[in-house]
Motif scaffolding. Structure first.
Motif, PDB file in Angstrom:
ATOM      1  N   ARG A  62       0.940  -1.689  -0.021  1.00 23.84           N
ATOM      2  CA  ARG A  62      -0.136  -0.248  -0.149  1.00 23.84           C
ATOM      3  C   ARG A  62       1.431   1.534  -0.127  1.00 23.84           C
ATOM      4  NH1 ARG A  62      -2.298  -0.124   6.011  1.00 23.84           N
ATOM      5  NH2 ARG A  62      -0.369   0.697   7.112  1.00 23.84           N
ATOM      6  N   THR A  64       2.834   4.690   1.301  1.00 18.18           N
ATOM      7  CA  THR A  64       2.638   5.540   2.830  1.00 18.18           C
ATOM      8  C   THR A  64       1.045   6.211   3.082  1.00 18.18           C
ATOM      9  OG1 THR A  64       5.305   5.588   2.129  1.00 18.18           O
ATOM     10  CG2 THR A  64       4.090   7.010   4.142  1.00 18.18           C
ATOM     11  N   PRO A  65       0.660   5.802   3.407  1.00 18.40           N
ATOM     12  CA  PRO A  65      -0.080   6.504   4.315  1.00 18.40           C
ATOM     13  C   PRO A  65      -0.028   8.222   4.692  1.00 18.40           C
ATOM     14  CG  PRO A  65      -0.076   5.140   5.975  1.00 18.40           C
ATOM     15  CD  PRO A  65       0.810   4.746   5.144  1.00 18.40           C
ATOM     16  N   HIS A 124      -4.568   5.776  12.482  1.00 13.68           N
ATOM     17  CA  HIS A 124      -5.486   4.623  11.647  1.00 13.68           C
ATOM     18  C   HIS A 124      -5.536   5.050  11.102  1.00 13.68           C
ATOM     19  CE1 HIS A 124      -5.587   0.479  10.718  1.00 13.68           C
ATOM     20  NE2 HIS A 124      -6.544   0.402  10.925  1.00 13.68           N
ATOM     21  N   LEU A 125      -5.412   4.140   8.986  1.00 13.57           N
ATOM     22  CA  LEU A 125      -6.312   4.544   8.501  1.00 13.57           C
ATOM     23  C   LEU A 125      -6.315   3.515   7.767  1.00 13.57           C
ATOM     24  CD1 LEU A 125      -4.303   7.682   7.026  1.00 13.57           C
ATOM     25  CD2 LEU A 125      -6.741   7.844   7.922  1.00 13.57           C
ATOM     26  N   GLU A 126      -7.262   2.982   7.079  1.00 11.88           N
ATOM     27  CA  GLU A 126      -7.089   1.770   5.858  1.00 11.88           C
ATOM     28  C   GLU A 126      -7.327   2.666   4.930  1.00 11.88           C
ATOM     29  OE1 GLU A 126      -8.556  -1.312   6.799  1.00 11.88           O
ATOM     30  OE2 GLU A 126      -7.857  -1.196   8.981  1.00 11.88           O
ATOM     31  N   TRP A 127      -6.017   1.511   3.609  1.00 10.27           N
ATOM     32  CA  TRP A 127      -6.619   2.053   2.354  1.00 10.27           C
ATOM     33  C   TRP A 127      -7.738   1.119   1.619  1.00 10.27           C
ATOM     34  CZ3 TRP A 127      -5.102   4.731  -0.595  1.00 10.27           C
ATOM     35  CH2 TRP A 127      -4.458   4.719  -2.288  1.00 10.27           C
ATOM     36  N   TRP A 132      -7.748   6.731   1.348  1.00  7.59           N
ATOM     37  CA  TRP A 132      -7.668   6.402   2.382  1.00  7.59           C
ATOM     38  C   TRP A 132      -8.768   6.675   3.108  1.00  7.59           C
ATOM     39  CZ3 TRP A 132      -3.622   3.721   4.409  1.00  7.59           C
ATOM     40  CH2 TRP A 132      -2.335   3.154   3.188  1.00  7.59           C
TER      41      TRP A 132
END
Length: 147
Positions: A62, A64-65, A124-127, A132
């Motif tokens: 994924r 990088t956030p 916290h983030l979800e891909w 995001w």
């Protein structure tokens, strides 16, 4: 999504005991059939002679956030879902308390609780579907009182 050489990414670990953790890496090259050669930023070869390189599937990669797209205006608080930097990787957990200036984070998969400074955590983030999504605060529904 095709990743490009030099792009900073995170790789999902598939090793037992490390599931759910992500490690910073750089794309070295696209191989074929959605496989990439990556070089980890923090993980070293077994002989510690240099950065570990590994072939990984695209589904385990994924971007990088974003660091500033989803700011924590009021800082971290109890019940926030966060990623904590531990053993050279990012692990998802929930803040369950404070010890002085450090936050206690509970990791569901291992059952561990460890303390981190705010500089060792990120929201916290979800891909999901190439986007995001913020999933920071856990919603708790309290039972309604009968009137």
């Amino acid at each position: 999504m095709r990743f490009l050489p030099g792009q900073e990414v995170e790789i999902a670990s598939k090793e037992e005991g490390f599931l759910g953790s992500y490690y910073a890496a750089i794309i070295v090259t696209y191989i074929e059939n959605e496989f990439y050669l990556v070089q980890y930023k923090e993980l070293l070869k077994e002989d510690e002679s240099g950065p570990l390189r590994e072939v990984v599937q695209g589904v385990d990669i994924r971007p990088t956030p974003p660091a500033k797209s989803f700011p924590m205006a009021a800082g971290f608080t109890v019940l926030d879902r966060v990623d904590a930097l531990y053993n050279d990787g990012w692990w998802t957990g929930m803040i369950t308390g404070k010890e002085g200036s450090r936050f206690v984070v509970h990791f569901e998969d291992s059952g561990e609780e460890l303390a981190f400074s705010d500089s060792e955590m990120r929201m916290h983030l979800e891909w999901i579907n190439r986007n995001w999504i913020a999933t920071t605060r856990r919603r708790i529904l309290l039972p309604q009182k009968d009137s």
